[in-house]
Design an enzyme around this catalytic site. Structure first.
Site, short mmCIF file in Angstrom:
data_model
loop_
_atom_site.label_atom_id
_atom_site.label_comp_id
_atom_site.label_asym_id
_atom_site.label_seq_id
_atom_site.Cartn_x
_atom_site.Cartn_y
_atom_site.Cartn_z
N TYR A 1 0.87 -1.19 0.00
CA TYR A 1 0.00 0.00 0.00
C TYR A 1 0.89 1.23 0.00
CZ TYR A 1 -3.14 3.64 1.69
OH TYR A 1 -3.85 4.79 1.82
N GLU B 1 -3.64 7.39 -3.96
CA GLU B 1 -3.69 6.16 -3.17
C GLU B 1 -3.49 4.99 -4.11
OE1 GLU B 1 -7.38 4.86 -1.21
OE2 GLU B 1 -6.18 4.69 0.61
#
Ligand code: GDP
Ligand code: MN
Length: 395
Positions: A118, A206
Site C-alpha cells: 500500500y 492512493e
C-alpha cells in the site's frame, strides 16, 4: 476533482511511474479489440477487466475480474458494462458502469512471489507537509490494517523546500523488505510517485496495491487520484478529464455559476455568503430543531444574478420546505442584495415556499425596508434569532 483509475494512471505514466498497460473500452467488442492490442504489445495471455467508476472497493463488488481468454474478456465486459456496481464507497443503489479498463494481467503466472503493498501520498494537516504513507500489507482494506496492526503503517514526511530525498525512498524500500533489483525499482517508483503528486497538484494519491512481480518489477496496479480543484486553472489537460456523469447534477450546475453547493438531507434551504457563516447558519438551523437541505456559499460578491441562480438551484431539491437567506453585508451592501432577492423572486415566478431573509451589516435597515415594502411573501429579519424563530414558526 476525482479521476477515474485509467486517467490517474495516465498522469502517473507521464511522470515515469510504472503502470500496467491498459486500454479503455465502452462495449464488449471494444474490450476484445483492446485485449488483442495488449496481447500484441505485451505478450499477455490474461487480462483484468476493471469497472471505471469513482469509487473504490470494486474488486469485492464484482467490478474487477480476471479474464483467461478473449471469450472471457467479452463475457466479463458484457457483465460489467451497464451494471450498477455496489461497493462500500458507492450509494446503496450503486453506480452505473459506462466504461471498463482492459489491462494486462500483472499477476500471472500467479506465483506466490507476487507481493502487494500500500502506498499513498497526501497532506498531513498537522505538520502542513505532504507525506508518503505506506504499508507492506497492501491489497486489502487499509483501514483494517491501521486498526489491527498500526505498527505496519509507516509515514515519510517530505520537506517542501527540497522534495523527496533519496534516503527517504530507500527507507521505504527497506521497510517493504526489498533487496537487489526490486529495491532499486521501488526507490525509483517512490521518487516518481511523489514527483507526480507534486507536479499534478494532487491532494491524494492512493495506490493499493503497488505490486512487486515475480521478476522484481514494481507497478501501480490501482490508482485513486484526487486533484486540488484550486489548481485546475493551470492543468487544462486534467480539467478535460472531468466526468460529469460521476457528479451530482445539481452540484454540477452550481459549479457552473461558481456557487459552492453541497446537497444535504434536510428541508431548510440555505443561501449564505461566506463559508464560515454558512456553517454557522447550518448549526443554527440544527439547534433550533430543523435540518439544513444544503450548504450554499454564494461567495463574497452576492450580486443579483448569483442570488437568482442560487434560488433556482435550491428550488430544484424537492425536499426544501423553506429557504433561509443569511447575508452579511461587508463589502456588498444589504440593500443591493435585497433588491437582488426581490428581482430573483419575481423572475423565477411561482415560488410557493416561504423565504426568510436575514440581512446584517452595511445598509441592513434599508435592505429590510425594501423587502417589507416589496409586497412579496418574503419575511425579513435583522437578528439571527428572529430569523430562526421565523423558520420554526413556518415549518
Ligand atoms: P479496488 O477493489 O477498487 O481497490 O480495485 P483494484 O484495482 O485494487 O483491484 C482489486 C483486486 O483485484 C486487487 O487487490 C488484486 O488482488 C486484483 N487484481 C488487480 N489487478 C490484477 C491483475 O492484473 N491480475 C490479477 N490476477 N488480479 C488483479
Ligand atoms: Mn485498490
Amino acid at each position: 476533482m476525482n479521476l477515474h483509475e485509467h486517467q490517474g494512471k495516465a498522469i502517473l505514466a507521464q511522470y515515469g511511474v510504472a503502470v500496467p498497460q491498459g486500454i479503455v473500452a465502452e462495449s464488449p467488442e471494444q474490450a476484445v479489440e483492446a485485449a488483442k492490442t495488449l496481447q500484441t504489445k505485451t505478450g499477455t495471455k490474461m487480462w483484468v477487466v476493471k469497472a471505471q467508476v469513482h469509487a473504490g472497493g470494486r474488486g469485492k463488488g464484482g467490478g474487477v475480474k480476471l479474464a483467461k481468454s478473449l471469450d472471457d474478456v467479452e463475457k466479463i465486459a458484457d457483465q460489467i458494462i451497464g451494471m450498477h456496481l455496489v461497493t462500500p464507497q458507492t450509494p446503496p443503489e450503486g453506480k452505473l458502469v459506462r466504461k471498463v479498463l482492459i489491462q494486462e494481467d500483472m499477476y500471472s503466472p500467479g506465483s506466490s512471489e507476487i507481493l502487494e503493498y500500500y502506498m499513498s501520498v497526501l497532506l498531513n494537516r498537522k505538520t502542513g507537509r505532504n507525506m508518503i504513507m505506506y504499508s507492506p500489507r497492501g491489497g486489502m482494506n487499509i483501514e483494517a490494517v491501521a486498526e489491527e496492526t498500526p505498527d505496519q503503517i509507516f509515514t515519510e514526511e517530505i520537506d517542501p523546500t527540497v522534495g523527496i530525498q533519496g534516503f527517504q525512498a530507500r527507507k521505504i524500500a527497506f521497510n517493504f523488505g526489498l533487496s537487489g533489483t526490486a529495491f532499486k525499482n521501488m526507490v525509483k517508483f517512490a521518487v516518481a510517485l511523489y514527483k507526480a503528486y507534486e507536479g499534478s497538484d494532487a491532494s491524494l494519491f492512493e495506490i493499493n496495491p503497488v505490486v512487486k512481480t515475480s521478476d522484481n518489477r514494481i507497478f501501480a496496479v490501482d490508482a485513486k487520484v484526487v486533484i486540488d480543484n484550486n489548481s485546475l486553472y493551470r492543468h487544462r489537460d486534467i480539467l478535460a478529464m472531468r466526468d460529469l456523469n460521476e457528479e451530482d447534477p445539481i452540484e454540477v450546475e452550481a459549479s457552473r455559476y461558481d456557487l459552492n453547493y453541497v446537497k444535504l438531507d434536510g428541508n431548510v434551504g440555505c443561501m449564505v455568503n461566506g463559508a464560515g457563516l454558512a456553517m454557522a447558519t447550518m448549526d443554527m438551523i440544527k439547534m433550533s430543531g430543523g435540518e439544513p437541505a444544503n450548504f450554499l456559499d454564494v461567495g463574497g460578491a452576492a450580486n443579483a444574478k448569483r442570488v437568482e441562480e442560487a434560488f433556482r438551484i435550491i428550488l430544484k431539491d424537492p425536499n426544501v420546505k423553506a429557504i433561509l437567506v443569511n447575508i452579511f453585508g461587508g463589502i456588498v451592501r444589504c440593500d443591493r442584495v435585497a433588491q437582488g432577492i426581490v428581482d430573483a423572486y419575481q423572475n423565477i415566478g411561482d415560488i410557493d415556499i416561504p423565504i426568510i431573509v436575514r440581512l446584517q451589516g452595511t445598509n441592513a435597515e434599508e435592505g429590510k425596508q425594501l423587502i417589507d415594502e416589496s409586497g412579496l411573501k418574503v419575511h425579513s429579519a435583522i437578528a439571527l434569532e428572529d430569523a430562526s424563530k421565523l423558520v420554526n414558526e413556518i415549518l
